[in-house]
Write a protein that holds these residues in place. Structure first.
Motif, mmCIF file in Angstrom:
data_model
loop_
_atom_site.group_PDB
_atom_site.id
_atom_site.type_symbol
_atom_site.label_atom_id
_atom_site.label_comp_id
_atom_site.label_asym_id
_atom_site.label_seq_id
_atom_site.Cartn_x
_atom_site.Cartn_y
_atom_site.Cartn_z
ATOM 1 N N LYS A 1 5.169 26.102 4.305
ATOM 2 C CA LYS A 1 4.751 24.761 4.726
ATOM 3 C C LYS A 1 5.370 23.737 3.777
ATOM 4 O O LYS A 1 4.866 23.509 2.678
ATOM 5 C CB LYS A 1 3.225 24.670 4.737
ATOM 6 C CG LYS A 1 2.598 25.578 5.785
ATOM 7 C CD LYS A 1 1.082 25.480 5.798
ATOM 8 C CE LYS A 1 0.489 26.365 6.890
ATOM 9 N NZ LYS A 1 -0.984 26.277 6.953
ATOM 10 N N PHE B 1 -1.898 16.085 5.563
ATOM 11 C CA PHE B 1 -1.359 17.228 6.297
ATOM 12 C C PHE B 1 -0.351 17.968 5.431
ATOM 13 O O PHE B 1 0.346 17.365 4.615
ATOM 14 C CB PHE B 1 -0.651 16.783 7.588
ATOM 15 C CG PHE B 1 -1.493 15.971 8.531
ATOM 16 C CD1 PHE B 1 -2.420 16.586 9.358
ATOM 17 C CD2 PHE B 1 -1.347 14.594 8.599
ATOM 18 C CE1 PHE B 1 -3.197 15.835 10.232
ATOM 19 C CE2 PHE B 1 -2.124 13.837 9.465
ATOM 20 C CZ PHE B 1 -3.048 14.460 10.292
ATOM 21 N N THR C 1 2.333 21.186 6.510
ATOM 22 C CA THR C 1 2.643 22.078 7.617
ATOM 23 C C THR C 1 4.104 22.520 7.616
ATOM 24 O O THR C 1 4.910 22.068 6.792
ATOM 25 C CB THR C 1 2.300 21.376 8.954
ATOM 26 O OG1 THR C 1 2.369 22.320 10.014
ATOM 27 C CG2 THR C 1 3.251 20.224 9.238
ATOM 28 N N SER D 1 6.226 27.807 14.281
ATOM 29 C CA SER D 1 4.905 28.439 14.272
ATOM 30 C C SER D 1 4.936 29.724 13.461
ATOM 31 O O SER D 1 6.003 30.313 13.248
ATOM 32 C CB SER D 1 4.470 28.765 15.706
ATOM 33 O OG SER D 1 5.333 29.738 16.275
ATOM 34 N N MET E 1 0.122 20.203 15.810
ATOM 35 C CA MET E 1 0.025 19.173 14.776
ATOM 36 C C MET E 1 0.727 17.886 15.184
ATOM 37 O O MET E 1 0.555 16.844 14.540
ATOM 38 C CB MET E 1 0.659 19.683 13.472
ATOM 39 C CG MET E 1 0.047 20.944 12.915
ATOM 40 S SD MET E 1 -1.667 20.701 12.408
ATOM 41 C CE MET E 1 -1.480 19.513 11.092
#
Length: 235
Positions: free
Chosen positions: A94, A108, A110, A181, A204
């Motif tokens: 991430k 956030f 990610t 993903s 997201m």
């Protein structure tokens, strides 16, 4: 002066002073990065509330924060939101952070894809050219939301001449993608790659775009980045 009238005056004065005192910031309240932009990057870094997420590397954060302050001062960006993408990291980690610098909080953290011709698991080469299918480094101002072939998307304006200033004409945008993903990583040993866009997980996408849209700062870091174009921009 009448004694009762004098007593009433003292009570009113003390009450007014108490109200004024309550409006001031407590001495032990943390100072935000926006309230004290002169704070060193390390000091700001230490103030950040990770909010259960991982922290970015101090090196990438320091460079991003310096640029944020310069762009904010010039009025090129308007929000106190900083999006940091660290392309020195594996695509399987991430490596995108959205940070609220007013609240000193990471909102956030990610996954994010790089361009298919930029590298496999690790980003290695970058380009500003159309049809290169490579990512571009440097500072961007976020633009407007639109609905395109990838659904809800966010336009980006590259701010560094010769480095990323063709982003809009190249349609380098923030959008969601199925290939960004954990399940894709498990099946392919690495994250999927884009045509140059910083693509993020579908689930997201809407949340992040809503926070960073309309003139916030987005910075894509890599140790190989040449800072000369940015220095000219802020000089």
């Amino acid at each position: 002066m009448n004694y009762n009238l004098f007593s009433l005056f003292i009570v009113v004065l003390l009450t007014s002073f108490g109200r004024l005192s309550n409006t001031t910031k407590p001495k032990d309240a943390p100072v935000t990065a926006i309230e004290n932009p002169a704070s060193g990057a390390l000091a700001v870094y230490k103030m950040l509330d990770a909010n259960s997420f991982s922290m970015p590397n101090p090196e990438s954060f320091s460079e991003a924060l310096e640029g944020f302050y310069a762009l904010k001062q010039k009025g090129i960006i308007q929000k106190d939101i900083l999006t940091l993408i660290d392309f020195s990291k594996s695509a399987n980690t991430k490596r995108l952070w959205v940070i609220d610098l007013k609240a000193n909080k990471i909102l956030f953290n990610t996954l994010v894809a790089h361009g298919r011709n930029t590298g496999e698991e690790y980003a290695q080469t970058f380009s500003n050219a159309a049809e290169s299918f490579k990512s571009s480094l440097g500072f961007y101002a976020t633009g407007e939301i639109y609905n395109g072939k990838h659904g809800l998307s966010l336009r980006l304006d590259g701010l560094e001449k010769g480095i990323n200033d063709h982003a809009r004409e190249r349609s380098v945008v923030v959008h969601g993608a199925d290939y960004v993903s954990e399940s894709f990583i498990k099946g392919n040993k690495r994250l999927g790659r884009s045509q140059g866009c910083p693509a993020i997980p579908v689930e997201m996408n809407e949340k992040i775009i809503e926070v960073i849209k309309d003139k916030s700062c987005l910075f894509i870091f890599h140790p190989s980045r040449n800072q000369s174009a940015f220095r000219k921009l802020i000089s």
